[in-house]
Design a protein around this motif. Sequence first.
Motif, PDB file in Angstrom:
ATOM      1  N   ARG A 184      41.746  87.944  63.288  1.00 56.67           N
ATOM      2  CA  ARG A 184      40.399  87.784  63.844  1.00 56.67           C
ATOM      3  C   ARG A 184      40.479  87.724  65.365  1.00 56.67           C
ATOM      4  O   ARG A 184      41.525  87.413  65.925  1.00 56.67           O
ATOM      5  N   SER A 185      39.362  87.957  65.991  1.00 58.38           N
ATOM      6  CA  SER A 185      39.366  88.074  67.449  1.00 58.38           C
ATOM      7  C   SER A 185      39.598  86.737  68.160  1.00 58.38           C
ATOM      8  O   SER A 185      39.833  86.719  69.367  1.00 58.38           O
ATOM      9  N   TYR A 202      32.321  89.629  53.599  1.00 58.32           N
ATOM     10  CA  TYR A 202      32.820  89.765  54.963  1.00 58.32           C
ATOM     11  C   TYR A 202      34.323  89.874  54.881  1.00 58.32           C
ATOM     12  O   TYR A 202      34.969  88.904  54.488  1.00 58.32           O
ATOM     13  N   SER A 216      33.889  94.211  68.203  1.00 60.92           N
ATOM     14  CA  SER A 216      34.690  94.064  66.985  1.00 60.92           C
ATOM     15  C   SER A 216      35.348  92.689  66.966  1.00 60.92           C
ATOM     16  O   SER A 216      35.899  92.231  67.971  1.00 60.92           O
ATOM     17  N   ASP A 217      35.292  92.049  65.819  1.00 59.68           N
ATOM     18  CA  ASP A 217      35.828  90.683  65.736  1.00 59.68           C
ATOM     19  C   ASP A 217      36.855  90.518  64.632  1.00 59.68           C
ATOM     20  O   ASP A 217      37.304  89.400  64.361  1.00 59.68           O
ATOM     21  N   TYR A 218      37.211  91.622  64.004  1.00 64.78           N
ATOM     22  CA  TYR A 218      38.164  91.524  62.899  1.00 64.78           C
ATOM     23  C   TYR A 218      38.919  92.830  62.810  1.00 64.78           C
ATOM     24  O   TYR A 218      38.313  93.906  62.852  1.00 64.78           O
ATOM     25  N   GLY A 250      38.060  89.318  55.319  1.00 68.94           N
ATOM     26  CA  GLY A 250      38.800  88.180  55.811  1.00 68.94           C
ATOM     27  C   GLY A 250      39.783  87.773  54.747  1.00 68.94           C
ATOM     28  O   GLY A 250      40.687  86.998  54.965  1.00 68.94           O
ATOM     29  N   ASP A 271      45.869  91.021  58.599  1.00 66.82           N
ATOM     30  CA  ASP A 271      44.636  91.077  59.373  1.00 66.82           C
ATOM     31  C   ASP A 271      44.660  90.021  60.474  1.00 66.82           C
ATOM     32  O   ASP A 271      45.515  89.133  60.502  1.00 66.82           O
ATOM     33  N   GLU A 331      39.000  98.431  62.483  1.00 62.34           N
ATOM     34  CA  GLU A 331      38.221  97.371  63.094  1.00 62.34           C
ATOM     35  C   GLU A 331      36.922  97.196  62.334  1.00 62.34           C
ATOM     36  O   GLU A 331      36.370  98.135  61.780  1.00 62.34           O
ATOM     37  N   ASN A 332      36.475  95.969  62.312  1.00 66.45           N
ATOM     38  CA  ASN A 332      35.189  95.660  61.708  1.00 66.45           C
ATOM     39  C   ASN A 332      34.161  95.512  62.805  1.00 66.45           C
ATOM     40  O   ASN A 332      34.300  94.671  63.681  1.00 66.45           O
ATOM     41  N   ILE A 339      42.365  95.002  60.928  1.00 60.70           N
ATOM     42  CA  ILE A 339      43.234  95.054  59.758  1.00 60.70           C
ATOM     43  C   ILE A 339      44.247  96.179  59.937  1.00 60.70           C
ATOM     44  O   ILE A 339      43.926  97.233  60.505  1.00 60.70           O
TER      45      ILE A 339
END
Lengths: 115, 113
Positions: free
Chosen positions: A51-52, B97, A30-32, B99, A49, A92-93, A34
């Motif tokens: 990011r990793s 995506y 997972s790299d994102y 973000g 949010d 998680e994304n 929220i």
Amino acid sequence: GESVGLHLPTLSVQEGDNSIINCAYSNSASDYFIWYKQESGKGPQFIIDIRSNMDKRQGQRVTVLLNKTVKHLSLQIAATQPGDSAVYFCAENIGDGGSQGNLIFGKGTKLSVKP
Amino acid sequence: IAGITQAPTSQILAAGRRMTLRCTQDMRHNAMYWYRQDLGLGLRLIHYSNTAGTTGKGEVPDGYSVSRANTDDFPLTLASAVPSQTSVYFCDSSVVYPGDTQYFGPGTRLTVL
């Protein structure tokens, strides 16, 4: 399978105190991440949010911390107000080539603010 | 319209009936999603669409179908409703995506008897 979960299902805090809501994730890919807030009878509302490639991100009265070593995410709310009472979800994304943008949600933590 | 809307707000449906839940966004987001929310199970992805003309299956797709004929609309259809489909359904949209800001609709509360 891997999943997102929460350490505490309920949290009660005094108005004016700081709140910390925790979340554990198990998918190392997972790299994102929220945080969402959901008030009764409403849809989830985006809060913040991260990011990793970051460890910390701040918004207005909220801070998200990411510890990739232990796969832990937290949401800190400063000077908690009655209007902060809601259920908070981490997500998680785990996007891959075929499912970019999909989110896996935790079960939620209910935050109650006592006046 | 501002943001994302869902219709109906709530519905009681007899088992075996066909039902379409509507979702419309005016933000020109490429991606749209349908989730169901059940007590104790959180939000689970049913179907998604990364762009108009494409759809994909989420975690719990059985018994549901979707279409994405254009950017704005993403209807969810229950071909033959069953009581286990009683839930609150949320539609969500985002840039492909995540973000940027993600928007959820207000939800549709569906009861299948």
